[in-house]
Design an enzyme around this catalytic site. Structure first.
Site, mmCIF file in Angstrom:
data_model
loop_
_atom_site.group_PDB
_atom_site.id
_atom_site.type_symbol
_atom_site.label_atom_id
_atom_site.label_comp_id
_atom_site.label_asym_id
_atom_site.label_seq_id
_atom_site.Cartn_x
_atom_site.Cartn_y
_atom_site.Cartn_z
ATOM 1 N N THR A 100 -5.843 57.899 42.075
ATOM 2 C CA THR A 100 -5.531 58.918 43.092
ATOM 3 C C THR A 100 -6.620 60.001 43.030
ATOM 4 O O THR A 100 -7.683 59.808 43.599
ATOM 5 C CB THR A 100 -4.120 59.521 42.908
ATOM 6 O OG1 THR A 100 -3.986 60.020 41.587
ATOM 7 C CG2 THR A 100 -3.049 58.476 43.179
ATOM 8 N N LYS B 201 -4.493 54.803 35.141
ATOM 9 C CA LYS B 201 -4.891 55.908 36.013
ATOM 10 C C LYS B 201 -4.251 57.177 35.474
ATOM 11 O O LYS B 201 -3.157 57.140 34.904
ATOM 12 C CB LYS B 201 -4.477 55.679 37.454
ATOM 13 C CG LYS B 201 -2.990 55.852 37.684
ATOM 14 C CD LYS B 201 -2.648 56.182 39.119
ATOM 15 C CE LYS B 201 -3.239 57.460 39.601
ATOM 16 N NZ LYS B 201 -2.438 58.655 39.244
ATOM 17 N N THR C 280 1.239 61.447 38.051
ATOM 18 C CA THR C 280 1.569 60.114 37.542
ATOM 19 C C THR C 280 0.512 59.530 36.619
ATOM 20 O O THR C 280 -0.674 59.584 36.912
ATOM 21 C CB THR C 280 1.720 59.151 38.721
ATOM 22 O OG1 THR C 280 2.804 59.606 39.488
ATOM 23 C CG2 THR C 280 2.000 57.745 38.241
ATOM 24 N N GLU D 24 -7.872 66.718 35.886
ATOM 25 C CA GLU D 24 -8.306 67.435 37.096
ATOM 26 C C GLU D 24 -9.120 68.670 36.751
ATOM 27 O O GLU D 24 -8.630 69.593 36.120
ATOM 28 C CB GLU D 24 -7.090 67.839 37.934
ATOM 29 C CG GLU D 24 -6.541 66.676 38.736
ATOM 30 C CD GLU D 24 -5.268 67.010 39.486
ATOM 31 O OE1 GLU D 24 -4.730 68.117 39.314
ATOM 32 O OE2 GLU D 24 -4.818 66.144 40.253
ATOM 33 N N ASN E 229 -5.397 71.600 42.919
ATOM 34 C CA ASN E 229 -3.946 71.608 43.073
ATOM 35 C C ASN E 229 -3.433 72.502 44.189
ATOM 36 O O ASN E 229 -2.306 72.359 44.641
ATOM 37 C CB ASN E 229 -3.286 71.922 41.735
ATOM 38 C CG ASN E 229 -3.363 70.716 40.842
ATOM 39 O OD1 ASN E 229 -2.851 69.675 41.196
ATOM 40 N ND2 ASN E 229 -4.062 70.841 39.733
#
Lengths: 396, 396
Positions: free
Chosen positions: A150, A176, A187, A270, A392
């Site tokens: 993702t 992932k 996730t 991230e 985010n």
């Protein structure tokens, strides 16, 4: 254990995979199919989140099947908070895969990752199944590893060979991550395949233990997302049965693969610019050490300080002190990449510039040494950056 | 309850305060003294952090004194992780204040906030005591409220009058926050004074209850910083004794003041642009509701989404689901400022633009309604912003 990071779920014999773009995402591949040519024993560890996704509900049931033949994974849509409609869509996907592979729907597992709360476009996935099956290949692991991503920026795979008493078997995996490596991570999915034959209940035990020492060291027990799962298949295609005496070496390989994949997830957190090991030693129990390490690893104040290469070790002490573990605060030493910052609970006297330099590398070890016992634990995390906020704020 | 936000700790009779710049900070006032002219009963709630600061260790002892006459507070230095030297410095401060006020050192409380791990320059504080005492004034509350700030951007005070059976008494308080309103917040200090006479053990009970419903609703129980404390003095200077039948109304006033100060702290959270109430209803117990509300309130993914006015309600459901509370995920409704986002665990069908508009105000209410019971809880938080990262990267 030599790990090969260029291979994944199709490294072991008897597995084929493929990926296509079915239209959930705008432009990249978004659905992958992993198939075992022989009946595989399956093991799984699933999210404990109350708000668990439809594919988790389905796969938690199907994992108990005597044999599993396929795992269908889509990205771009989590199929979570989708109620009965979402559940039906997940079931229908297993039925359609089963029909084409001539197995039972309960012999197919599903996993999803992506946006929560939007109904899964099951018809798009089903329309892509013929192409997926036509594309299945024993070199398809790389494609599959790409399709499950993702906000990840790179694929996460690794594999190795293991010499068992009966001969050499193969084991490989893909994962992932995405999302900050925090209790409220997005996730995390991981899939591991081996061509050894392993008894189902033994495989489940090995997987649970390996997950505790790897994926659960980058997140908090019970604090998982709606879709998290780790699934392992053992299809016996090597013709080699893992015996009782092989279990230790097999476990070692499995744990190495899980740890490597877990660390890859952290490195690709991230907006992350630094990979940080939080090592807590000198505790009465491993649980104490883990609780302290996790509290430090999850502290936004610690994580922003690391991003800024700001040696604010007071934040480390403050986080450790609120982990719910009793200890003597005068017996604590802290090291930033081997440079002593805290000696017996107080400033070690090291110059701030020297401590700041210790935080410059992109891979850091923060060691917190208590004087309560000899137990230790290690937790992996990353820094918290401006880019994390950017990603985010924009994600929906 | 009408709250006056222009008065604080010197609103009640018999209290005087002053503040000066003693040299811990570079340019602003950094030490405040609050004195009661009559012997005051003291109550206190202190951090549960293992790594608690020297002033906390000292004040936790002195709070049990029959009478307390003064509280000395400095900002700029937390006197935490400073070992025996720091402890001695805190004790010496109480001795020097006591000497000048002609009371016992155990009748003086101390509090500190600021950088952890640097020895407190006790000599600077002590050198400022004569000036502080000379400056004591019954309008000194504002000065004191300024001097205790760190990265706060504004003073936090409020006060009110309360009609007891024997007549009107006054109660007022001041606080400092700073730090993200999160488990790992920076120091939170609050000081409350009343001119009612209250029995010590009753005052302690009232304060503990009020803190649970206010300051502890903006942070997690047990997850407090090294220096957090809330101290209350009751000096009886009004000549009015709070009787058994006054306790409810007195409690109501105290709780209102604590809630107002707590909300001021959230509004002034580091880099905050929005004040958010997380209201969780329909739970079996208040504890369940609070656990869910706190987990949502502490989620960086939720907090960054709010900053971005991004109505990603999936993150709210995901956070609720990992709070450790069992519930039926199909029985959950979520409202963003009264706009329904989730209906029975699924997308309520509201357009994303409408939901995004609901997040535009600077004061938000996120309501999560379960279908398990009739208990509820409210927790206050703020968003997580680029400015938060900026402030915390640079803080040392």
């Amino acid at each position: 254990m030599m790990l090969d990071k260029t291979h994944g779920v199709t490294w072991a014999s008897g597995y084929r995979a493929a990926a296509v773009h079915c239209g959930i995402k705008s432009d990249s591949t978004d659905v992958a199919l992993l198939v075992s040519d022989t009946p595989a024993a399956a093991a799984g560890v699933f999210t404990t989140n109350v708000c668990c996704a439809a594919p988790v509900l389905v796969s938690k049931r199907h994992i108990h099947s005597e044999a599993v033949y396929a795992i269908l994974v889509n990205s771009g849509n989590a199929n979570a908070a989708t109620g009965e409609e979402g559940f039906s869509a997940a079931v229908m996907c297993t039925e359609e895969v089963a029909y084409r592979l001539q197995c039972a729907p309960t012999e197919v597992l599903v996993a999803s990752t992506g946006i929560i709360g939007t109904q899964l476009p099951g018809e798009k996935i089903i329309a892509s199944l013929d192409m997926l099956i036509a594309g299945l290949s024993d070199t398809g692991g790389q494609e599959a590893a790409e399709a499950i991503l993702t906000t990840d920026t790179c694929t996460k795979q690794c594999a190795c060979d293991v010499m068992l008493s009966g001969g050499t078997i193969r084991i490989g995996g893909m994962a992932k991550g995405s999302g900050m490596i925090m209790p409220n991570m997005a996730t995390m999915l991981a899939f591991i395949t081996t061509d050894a034959a392993i008894e189902r209940h033994l495989q489940q035990q090995l997987l649970e233990k390996a997950v505790r020492c790897s994926f659960n060291r980058i997140t908090v027990d019970g604090d998982t997302s709606t879709n998290d799962c780790v699934i392992m298949l053992a299809n016996g295609a090597s013709g080699i049965q893992a015996t009782e005496q092989d279990l230790d070496i097999l476990y070692e390989a499995l744990e190495s693969i899980c740890i490597e994949l877990a660390k890859m997830i952290v490195r690709d957190g991230e907006g992350a610019t630094k990979f940080v090991s939080i090592n807590v030693e000198g505790c009465r129990t491993e649980e104490d050490a883990e609780a302290i390490a996790r509290t430090i690893a999850n502290s936004p104040l610690v994580k922003t300080a690391i991003y800024g290469e700001n040696p604010n070790w007071g934040r480390i002490l403050a986080a450790a002190g609120r982990a719910g573990v009793a200890y003597d605060q005068a017996g604590v030493d802290v090291y930033l990449n081997d440079v002593k910052a805290v000696d017996s609970g107080c400033h070690a006297g090291t110059q701030t510039m020297v401590l700041a330099d210790a935080l410059k590398p992109s891979e850091l070890v923060i060691r917190v040494v208590l004087s309560e016992g000899d137990k230790q634990a290690e937790v992996w995390t990353c820094d918290m950056t401006h880019a994390y906020v950017d990603i985010n704020v924009a994600y929906t």
